[in-house]
Design a protein around this motif. Structure first.
Motif, mmCIF file in Angstrom:
data_model
loop_
_atom_site.group_PDB
_atom_site.id
_atom_site.type_symbol
_atom_site.label_atom_id
_atom_site.label_comp_id
_atom_site.label_asym_id
_atom_site.label_seq_id
_atom_site.Cartn_x
_atom_site.Cartn_y
_atom_site.Cartn_z
ATOM 1 N N ASP A 93 30.675 32.367 42.526
ATOM 2 C CA ASP A 93 30.022 32.786 43.768
ATOM 3 C C ASP A 93 30.996 33.001 44.904
ATOM 4 O O ASP A 93 30.622 33.499 45.960
ATOM 5 C CB ASP A 93 29.018 31.703 44.215
ATOM 6 N N LEU A 94 32.235 32.605 44.705
ATOM 7 C CA LEU A 94 33.195 32.686 45.796
ATOM 8 C C LEU A 94 33.571 34.138 46.055
ATOM 9 O O LEU A 94 33.907 34.877 45.136
ATOM 10 C CB LEU A 94 34.440 31.879 45.412
ATOM 11 N N LYS A 95 33.469 34.555 47.325
ATOM 12 C CA LYS A 95 33.762 35.963 47.640
ATOM 13 C C LYS A 95 35.263 36.144 47.855
ATOM 14 O O LYS A 95 35.856 35.469 48.693
ATOM 15 C CB LYS A 95 33.003 36.372 48.907
ATOM 16 N N PRO A 96 35.881 37.091 47.132
ATOM 17 C CA PRO A 96 37.318 37.283 47.267
ATOM 18 C C PRO A 96 37.738 37.666 48.672
ATOM 19 O O PRO A 96 37.081 38.486 49.322
ATOM 20 C CB PRO A 96 37.617 38.420 46.285
ATOM 21 N N ILE A 97 38.828 37.089 49.098
ATOM 22 C CA ILE A 97 39.369 37.431 50.424
ATOM 23 C C ILE A 97 40.290 38.639 50.349
ATOM 24 O O ILE A 97 40.833 39.068 51.356
ATOM 25 C CB ILE A 97 40.145 36.233 51.025
#
Lengths: 291, 175, 597
Positions: free
Chosen positions: A15-19
């Motif tokens: 779920d982590l959105k790429p930076i």
């Protein structure tokens, strides 16, 4: 007949959105990794994904595997510790060109000569993106960057050549400009029993040069297959690798047709052999007994 | 680069072709959603909105095709998988940029539709089954239709201003 | 008139080729078999082979606390080498001085400035050796014979040892050496000491353990369940790794001699992440290199045992000499707020206890733990009583329950600060471990409030260590006004000094922390309540424990630091002298405070 559980790429997406900046080549690598893992079929909880520091080193967090985003240049030692502690895990390591070949450069030959069953993916963009555009070890000579305003005075390292010279049994290169090719070499690398290395020409859209971007890559790239290269030919592979920087070859440079026993296999063997000689832990001090 | 692997067009059945079409739309939808998320995270809301809109389009198309497949072939197992295709209609990663303008976003969609159209054009002569031929022709026309829609949107969208985001935006940040 | 003694300190020196250390080892092994306690330290020149070479062996019928002060017996195979060791082989008016007559030095012309030993024996050691074996290479065996004859020790033990050692060399060589030994004994018999001294027989001649600090540390790790060691050779810690390279495979574990110090600890960090009890060992220079990884393990909350066998620093320093100047580094190295527990053994025997406890603390609190051994303890051979391993508890890390795995948050903030830790292979426990600051789910964050919460968690979880009274040794009169505080190898000197001081009538008590950090405030406060003066004795220029205590506690006014850099070991007598000074100081202050009449 038992069938392996089947996974889709989505099963490995966290779920982590790429930076990462939109357009970053690492997005392609990420997608290729999802695909490769789906094809290989190990569940996420049996996968350890170790990285160092850098934009590309953020990649483990964007997968559902057990990730370890560690310190700059040290993914390989940590990955080997994990593999030796639990050889049944699928262990991946990743990082950028600086992480792998500058500060981490000293660890590369040893990881290769030990031959643990680990796949190492380097996202080479010829720059230090996370820290705002400094020279990297693969930056071409003469390149003007934040730390080489008058042009770099140094010759770049050649990761493919080094890795081949160190004796890696599986060496490949890919680019997000050819997604299916990239996913394919990553999958092959993971499946290969031994230390496998995939160099990815993964362009930086914020600091990278025009010639490095996907559009330019598409025009330049040549598959090793189209050259008629036989991946069992290590010498030819080394020769082809010498033109890194000028040519963009994709596919498998070298695949040792007779994989040597992996470090983890040798360790397993040794544990089995010596296991019966063990003093019970409670009596370990008998090693020092004088009667 | 639109890539398909392990598909024999000559032998492609209507079921497989419908499944393929569904997956193509699904891939495109996911990619547009991904783009929308990236745009949102990078404070490029107009492009984000457009990509969400495109994701919706792709989803609707996917649902249509999926319904047709269900009606014709029920729950018969699928032989075609996502692993067999790459970026047929889905725009490539390289297409987006931070601070991209709505016009640029539209052009991304246009190029993607063009790419999809080109795929169907290229595939058509290789197809054996009549039903599949029809389907591909239909999908081809859909792409043309979509392209026209996008162009129409493009007309409506105000031209890029002389002052671009890139001129005003802060320098990148070291992390 | 023969006196008996329960304690004998023997110092021997020669060149490396003379096998003087080998003789010391035979002596200690033989003493162990006879049931004595013993302690042997070695000292060398900087050549790899053939430099000057010496050893000190202390034999006792009771526990040996330290290598002792002035020698009871000194043996010099040649004077040049003997003198190179200076204060390490102190000859006094009570010493029996033995040397090879071949050196040509007259007994009243010894090159010992200002010292007249009790008795002097120029012995034709080389001659005796040649007569017995045809070569003077057996001089060390002759020396053993002399010691055996004069002090009534280890006759049978040495013979057994010779048999074991020389079995491969054939009957002729064995017999020749046995002759050499016998003739040493005979020489002693025909040239008795003026004041003969024999060692009493030990009360219990039960089995003993013969080992050194490094080996027992490795054994303790195996006992504790260590499954992985990653490290790199460095003097004086290499033996820890070496024992594990022989044994750890038998327990299903693995060792990696890595390409450098950083890779060594990196692999250990990885193994801990993979769920195994994990360890590394090094000395000062290696600790400096490992610093970044220690910080990583701290923020990633990974259990890890790091052994630092301290040697004299800074930088390369003196690799074969002991010092206690790495305490600051042990506590404070690694940038950021990165606290970690630090433990220090004081002897070979309690290196076992301390290492086992280090693993327990590492696992329980999910933290790196540093074991500060030192070269003294690590490399001296001790003969000790067997250790009852059944009294030890072994702790495993807290793992998530199936319920917790349903919605697992690796860094979930609990009351204790300890959150259950999963590892790869555990379904549902997937998480991102990282050096970057993170929220409860392990996601990277740059939020000040989350950082505060997480930092607090990492500090808070260690608080219970402040109550660990069991990690302190306290001896002496509970209400004594004089305090003696020490740690590591120096503690052994101070325990003897305590006995001597109390025998003199000084009211002293002793505190030896095994737990150096966190500072167990309550324990110190209770100990210092009655204290008006005293000394903190340690081997460093800065008196690092003293200063750390001052940083965190209110110390009694009269508590001073008695410290100096390594390779200048403290002697019990000088510690007693320092305590006497403290007592006088106390008297003077008390006198000044009294109203004048």
């Amino acid at each position: 007949m038992t069938s392996l559980p089947s996974f889709s790429a989505k099963d490995f997406k966290s779920d982590l959105k790429p930076i990462w900046c939109p357009g970053c080549g690492d997005f392609g690598v990420l997608q290729a990794v999802y695909r490769a893992l789906a094809a290989v079929g190990r569940p996420a909880h049996e996968i350890a994904f170790v990285s160092g520091i850098g934009c590309s080193s953020r990649i483990p967090g964007y997968t559902t595997a057990y990730g370890f985003n560690s310190v700059h240049g040290r993914a390989l030692p940590i990955a080997q510790g994990i593999k030796l502690a639990n050889p049944d895990l699928l262990v991946l390591a990743a990082g950028g060109d600086g992480d792998g070949f500058s500060i981490g450069g000293g660890h590369v030959p040893h990881a290769i000569r030990r031959n643990p069953d680990i796949t190492y993916i380097v996202m080479d963009n010829q720059i230090y993106g996370l820290t705002k555009g400094q020279l990297s070890p693969t930056s071409p000579k003469g390149l003007k960057t934040a730390t080489s305003g008058y042009g770099s005075l140094e010759n770049p390292v050649n990761p493919l050549l080094y890795v081949l010279a160190y004796g890696a049994p599986f060496v490949a290169q890919g680019t997000p400009a050819d997604m299916s090719g990239l996913a394919q070499v990553i999958e092959e690398a993971i499946r290969y029993p031994g230390f496998s290395f995939v160099n990815v020409q993964s362009p930086c859209v914020t600091y990278g040069e025009e010639e490095g971007q996907v559009k330019a890559q598409k025009a330049r790239m040549k598959t090793l297959q189209s050259l008629g290269h036989d991946p069992a030919d290590q010498l030819r592979a080394i020769d082809l690798a010498r033109s890194s920087g000028t040519e963009l070859y994709t596919g498998v440079f070298y695949r040792n047709p007779e994989p040597a026993p992996t470090l983890d296999a040798l360790v397993r063997e040794r544990k089995e052999q010596l296991g019966k000689d063990a003093l019970p832990r409670e009596r370990i001090l008998e090693l020092f007994l004088q009667r | 680069m639109a890539t398909l692997m392990g598909i024999d067009f000559a032998a492609l059945s209507l079921k497989d072709a419908l499944d393929l079409a569904v997956l193509i739309e699904e891939e495109a939808k996911e990619r547009y959603e991904d783009f929308a998320q990236q745009m949102e995270l990078h404070h490029t809301p107009e492009a984000a909105r457009f990509f969400r809109f495109m994701a919706g389009n792709e989803e609707r198309h996917r649902a249509e095709l999926s319904a047709r497949r269900l009606a014709l072939f029920g729950g018969e197992p699928r032989r075609v998988t996502r692993g067999m295709l790459f970026e047929v209609e889905a725009p490539e990663f390289d297409e987006v940029r931070v601070f991209m303008s709505p016009r640029e976003a539209l052009r991304v969609a246009f190029r993607a539709e063009e790419k999809a159209w080109a795929f169907f054009v290229e595939a058509a002569p290789r197809v054996g089954d009549e039903g599949v031929k029809e389907l591909f022709a239909e999908l081809q026309n859909e792409e043309v239709h979509h392209q026209r829609l996008v162009l129409a949107e493009l007309e409506k969208t105000p031209p890029e201003s002389a002052l671009e985001h890139a001129d005003v935006a802060d320098d990148p940040v070291a992390q | 008139m023969t006196t008996t003694t329960t304690d004998l300190v023997i110092g021997m020196a020669g060149s490396g080729g003379d096998g003087i250390v080998s003789a010391g080892e035979s002596l200690v092994a033989a003493a162990a078999r006879d049931g004595y306690h013993a302690m042997m330290t070695k000292s060398f020149g900087s050549q790899i082979r053939g430099g000057e070479s010496s050893c000190r062996v202390r034999l006792s019928t009771a526990e040996v606390l330290n290598p002792g002060g002035a020698l009871d017996v000194a043996v010099a195979l040649n004077w040049e080498d003997f003198l190179k060791f200076g204060a390490e082989l102190p000859v006094s008016g009570g010493t029996v001085m033995i040397y090879d007559a071949a050196t040509g030095v007259a007994p009243d012309q010894l090159p010992l400035a200002g010292v007249k030993p009790a008795e002097v024996f120029p012995v034709p050691i080389g001659e005796i050796a040649r007569k017995a074996t045809g070569t003077d290479k057996a001089r060390n065996t002759v020396v053993l014979g002399l010691l055996s004859g004069w002090f009534g020790i280890v006759r049978e033990g040495v013979m057994r040892g010779l048999r074991k050692k020389l079995a491969k060399k054939g009957q002729a060589v064995l017999e020749a050496n046995e002759r050499a030994f016998q003739q040493g004994i005979e020489y002693a018999a025909s040239h008795p000491l003026q004041t003969p001294r024999t060692m009493e027989k030990p009360a219990d001649s039960g089995a003993k353990l013969l080992t050194d600090g490094n080996d027992i540390c490795a054994a303790a790790a195996l006992f504790a369940g260590c499954q992985f060691f990653g490290g790199y050779p460095i003097t004086p810690s290499t033996e820890v790794m070496q024992l594990l390279t022989r044994e750890i495979w038998k327990y299903g574990g693995a060792v990696l001699q890595a390409e450098d110090e950083i890779a060594g600890i990196g692999a250990a960090v990885g193994a801990s992440f993979a769920g195994k009890k994990s360890m590394t060992a090094t000395s000062g220079p290696g600790m400096s290199l490992k610093t970044e990884m220690i910080g990583l393990a701290t923020i990633a909350e990974l259990p890890l045992v790091i052994v630092n066998v301290q040697r004299a620093g800074p930088s390369t320093g003196m690799p074969t000499k002991s010092e206690q100047a790495d305490l600051y580094q042990a506590i404070f190295s690694a940038h950021g707020d990165a606290p970690r527990p630090v433990l220090a053994p004081t002897s070979v025997s309690d290196t076992f206890d301390v290492t086992v406890e280090a693993f327990n603390i590492a696992e329980q609190y999910q933290t790196p733990v540093i074991v500060l051994s030192d070269q003294e303890i690590a490399q001296r051979k001790e003969v000790i009583d067997p250790i009852d391993t059944s009294r030890f508890v072994r702790v495993d890390r807290l793992r998530p329950t199936p319920a917790e795995l349903e919605s697992y948050a690796r860094f979930h903030i609990t009351e204790s600060g300890i959150s259950p830790i999963s590892h790869p292979g555990m379904k549902g426990g997937n998480y991102l471990g990282a050096g970057i600051e993170h929220n409860e789910r392990g996601e990277p964050t740059a939020s000040g409030s989350i950082h505060q919460q997480m930092t607090d968690k990492r500090f808070r979880k260690l608080l219970p260590l402040r109550g660990r009274e069991d990690l302190f040794r306290i001896e002496g009169d509970e209400n004594a006004p004089l305090a003696l505080v020490s740690w590591g190898s120096t503690a052994g000197i101070c325990r003897e000094a305590l006995r001597m001081a109390r025998a003199e009538g000084l009211r002293v008590k002793l505190l030896v922390p095994w737990l150096l950090y966190p500072i167990a405030e309550k324990v110190y406060r209770r100990f210092f309540a009655s204290v008006r003066a005293g000394v903190v004795v340690e081997q460093s220029q800065q008196g690092q424990l003293y200063r750390v205590l001052r940083m965190e506690l209110d110390l009694p006014r009269g508590l001073r630091s008695f410290c100096r850099p390594g390779a200048n070991p403290f002697r019990p007598a000088e510690v007693v002298a320092a305590l006497r000074d403290a007592a006088l100081d106390l008297q003077r202050r008390a006198h000044h405070q009294q109203p004048q009449e």
